[in-house]
Scaffold this motif. Structure first.
Motif, PDB file in Angstrom:
ATOM      1  N   CYS A   1       3.974  15.689  -9.608  1.00  0.00           N
ATOM      2  CA  CYS A   1       4.869  15.918 -10.736  1.00  0.00           C
ATOM      3  C   CYS A   1       3.856  16.499 -12.095  1.00  0.00           C
ATOM      4  CB  CYS A   1       5.602  14.647 -11.405  1.00  0.00           C
ATOM      5  SG  CYS A   1       6.746  14.032 -10.392  1.00  0.00           S
ATOM      6  N   ASN A   2       2.701  15.981 -12.314  1.00  0.00           N
ATOM      7  CA  ASN A   2       1.864  16.591 -13.277  1.00  0.00           C
ATOM      8  C   ASN A   2       1.522  17.988 -12.928  1.00  0.00           C
ATOM      9  OD1 ASN A   2       1.892  14.205 -14.571  1.00  0.00           O
ATOM     10  ND2 ASN A   2       0.050  13.317 -13.766  1.00  0.00           N
ATOM     11  N   ARG A   3       1.770  18.542 -11.712  1.00  0.00           N
ATOM     12  CA  ARG A   3       1.210  19.692 -11.306  1.00  0.00           C
ATOM     13  C   ARG A   3       2.379  20.575 -10.937  1.00  0.00           C
ATOM     14  NH1 ARG A   3      -2.245  16.092 -10.842  1.00  0.00           N
ATOM     15  NH2 ARG A   3      -4.512  16.655 -11.012  1.00  0.00           N
ATOM     16  N   PHE A   4       3.619  20.063 -11.123  1.00  0.00           N
ATOM     17  CA  PHE A   4       4.919  20.872 -11.373  1.00  0.00           C
ATOM     18  C   PHE A   4       5.045  21.253  -9.766  1.00  0.00           C
ATOM     19  CE2 PHE A   4       3.603  21.098 -15.842  1.00  0.00           C
ATOM     20  CZ  PHE A   4       4.703  20.775 -16.093  1.00  0.00           C
ATOM     21  N   ILE A   5       4.709  20.305  -8.781  1.00  0.00           N
ATOM     22  CA  ILE A   5       4.800  20.883  -7.398  1.00  0.00           C
ATOM     23  C   ILE A   5       6.249  19.826  -6.697  1.00  0.00           C
ATOM     24  CG2 ILE A   5       3.702  20.680  -5.213  1.00  0.00           C
ATOM     25  CD1 ILE A   5       1.107  20.463  -6.565  1.00  0.00           C
ATOM     26  N   ALA A   6       7.064  20.758  -6.249  1.00  0.00           N
ATOM     27  CA  ALA A   6       8.165  20.166  -5.757  1.00  0.00           C
ATOM     28  C   ALA A   6       7.685  19.500  -4.348  1.00  0.00           C
ATOM     29  CB  ALA A   6       9.243  21.310  -5.251  1.00  0.00           C
TER      30      ALA A   6
ATOM     31  N   TYR B   1       0.888  -1.162  -0.037  1.00  0.00           N
ATOM     32  CA  TYR B   1      -0.322  -0.006   0.034  1.00  0.00           C
ATOM     33  C   TYR B   1       0.850   1.141   0.055  1.00  0.00           C
ATOM     34  CZ  TYR B   1      -3.192   3.544   1.451  1.00  0.00           C
ATOM     35  OH  TYR B   1      -4.044   4.809   1.421  1.00  0.00           O
ATOM     36  N   VAL B   2       1.984   1.308   0.728  1.00  0.00           N
ATOM     37  CA  VAL B   2       2.912   2.479   0.974  1.00  0.00           C
ATOM     38  C   VAL B   2       3.435   2.695  -0.636  1.00  0.00           C
ATOM     39  CG1 VAL B   2       5.226   3.120   1.733  1.00  0.00           C
ATOM     40  CG2 VAL B   2       3.531   2.154   3.303  1.00  0.00           C
ATOM     41  N   ASN B   3       3.904   1.751  -1.170  1.00  0.00           N
ATOM     42  CA  ASN B   3       4.372   1.782  -2.587  1.00  0.00           C
ATOM     43  C   ASN B   3       3.501   2.215  -3.622  1.00  0.00           C
ATOM     44  OD1 ASN B   3       6.937   1.124  -1.535  1.00  0.00           O
ATOM     45  ND2 ASN B   3       6.736  -1.074  -2.049  1.00  0.00           N
ATOM     46  N   GLU B   4       2.260   1.991  -3.469  1.00  0.00           N
ATOM     47  CA  GLU B   4       1.289   2.205  -4.372  1.00  0.00           C
ATOM     48  C   GLU B   4       0.748   3.624  -4.174  1.00  0.00           C
ATOM     49  OE1 GLU B   4      -2.014  -0.571  -4.417  1.00  0.00           O
ATOM     50  OE2 GLU B   4      -0.979  -2.089  -4.570  1.00  0.00           O
ATOM     51  N   LEU B   5       0.786   3.962  -3.091  1.00  0.00           N
ATOM     52  CA  LEU B   5       0.216   5.226  -2.647  1.00  0.00           C
ATOM     53  C   LEU B   5       1.409   6.361  -3.210  1.00  0.00           C
ATOM     54  CD1 LEU B   5      -1.864   7.268  -1.610  1.00  0.00           C
ATOM     55  CD2 LEU B   5      -1.059   6.980   0.628  1.00  0.00           C
ATOM     56  N   LYS B   6       2.482   5.894  -2.814  1.00  0.00           N
ATOM     57  CA  LYS B   6       3.612   6.901  -3.106  1.00  0.00           C
ATOM     58  C   LYS B   6       3.630   7.130  -4.682  1.00  0.00           C
ATOM     59  CE  LYS B   6       8.588   7.142  -2.604  1.00  0.00           C
ATOM     60  NZ  LYS B   6      10.050   6.517  -2.126  1.00  0.00           N
ATOM     61  N   ALA B   7       3.592   6.052  -5.407  1.00  0.00           N
ATOM     62  CA  ALA B   7       3.543   6.206  -6.689  1.00  0.00           C
ATOM     63  C   ALA B   7       2.435   6.948  -7.379  1.00  0.00           C
ATOM     64  CB  ALA B   7       3.490   4.937  -7.800  1.00  0.00           C
ATOM     65  N   HIS B   8       1.454   7.121  -6.755  1.00  0.00           N
ATOM     66  CA  HIS B   8       0.085   7.780  -7.105  1.00  0.00           C
ATOM     67  C   HIS B   8       0.406   9.490  -6.711  1.00  0.00           C
ATOM     68  CE1 HIS B   8      -2.485   4.988  -8.757  1.00  0.00           C
ATOM     69  NE2 HIS B   8      -2.248   4.286  -7.564  1.00  0.00           N
ATOM     70  N   VAL B   9       0.972   9.578  -5.470  1.00  0.00           N
ATOM     71  CA  VAL B   9       1.134  10.907  -5.140  1.00  0.00           C
ATOM     72  C   VAL B   9       2.309  11.618  -5.722  1.00  0.00           C
ATOM     73  CG1 VAL B   9       1.944  12.173  -3.072  1.00  0.00           C
ATOM     74  CG2 VAL B   9       0.341  10.521  -2.656  1.00  0.00           C
ATOM     75  N   HIS B  10       3.448  10.724  -6.072  1.00  0.00           N
ATOM     76  CA  HIS B  10       4.434  11.360  -6.824  1.00  0.00           C
ATOM     77  C   HIS B  10       3.930  11.852  -8.227  1.00  0.00           C
ATOM     78  CE1 HIS B  10       8.554  11.737  -8.431  1.00  0.00           C
ATOM     79  NE2 HIS B  10       8.311  11.257  -9.642  1.00  0.00           N
ATOM     80  N   GLU B  11       3.141  11.018  -8.967  1.00  0.00           N
ATOM     81  CA  GLU B  11       2.787  11.206 -10.087  1.00  0.00           C
ATOM     82  C   GLU B  11       1.877  12.501 -10.159  1.00  0.00           C
ATOM     83  OE1 GLU B  11       0.054   9.260 -13.806  1.00  0.00           O
ATOM     84  OE2 GLU B  11       0.453   8.269 -12.010  1.00  0.00           O
TER      85      GLU B  11
END
Length: 61
Positions: A25-30, A12-22
Motif C-alpha cells: 500500500c505504501n508503494r501503491f502496488i495493487a 505468523y501468517v497474520n503478522e506477515l500479511k499485515a506487513h506485506v499489505h502495508e
C-alpha cells in the motif's frame, strides 16, 4: 500482484500479511494476498502466484 503466504502458524501468517499489505500500500502496488495454513490447500486448487512466502517445515504438509 498475487501473493501467497503459507505457514502452519496462524499468528505468523497474520503478522506477515499485515506487513506485506502495508508495504504494498505504501508503494501503491495493487495486490491480492492469499493465506493458507496447509500446503495441500494450495496444491489442490492449482492457483498461481507472483510471490510466495512459504514455511520451510510444516507439520501437516
Amino acid at each position: 500482484m498475487k501473493i501467497l503466504i503459507c505457514d502452519d502458524e496462524v499468528q505468523y501468517v497474520n503478522e506477515l500479511k499485515a506487513h506485506v499489505h502495508e508495504y504494498m500500500c505504501n508503494r501503491f502496488i495493487a495486490h491480492e494476498i492469499v493465506t493458507a495454513t496447509s500446503a495441500s490447500q494450495i496444491a489442490e486448487n492449482g492457483l498461481r502466484f507472483d510471490l510466495a512466502f512459504l514455511d520451510i517445515q510444516m507439520d501437516n504438509a
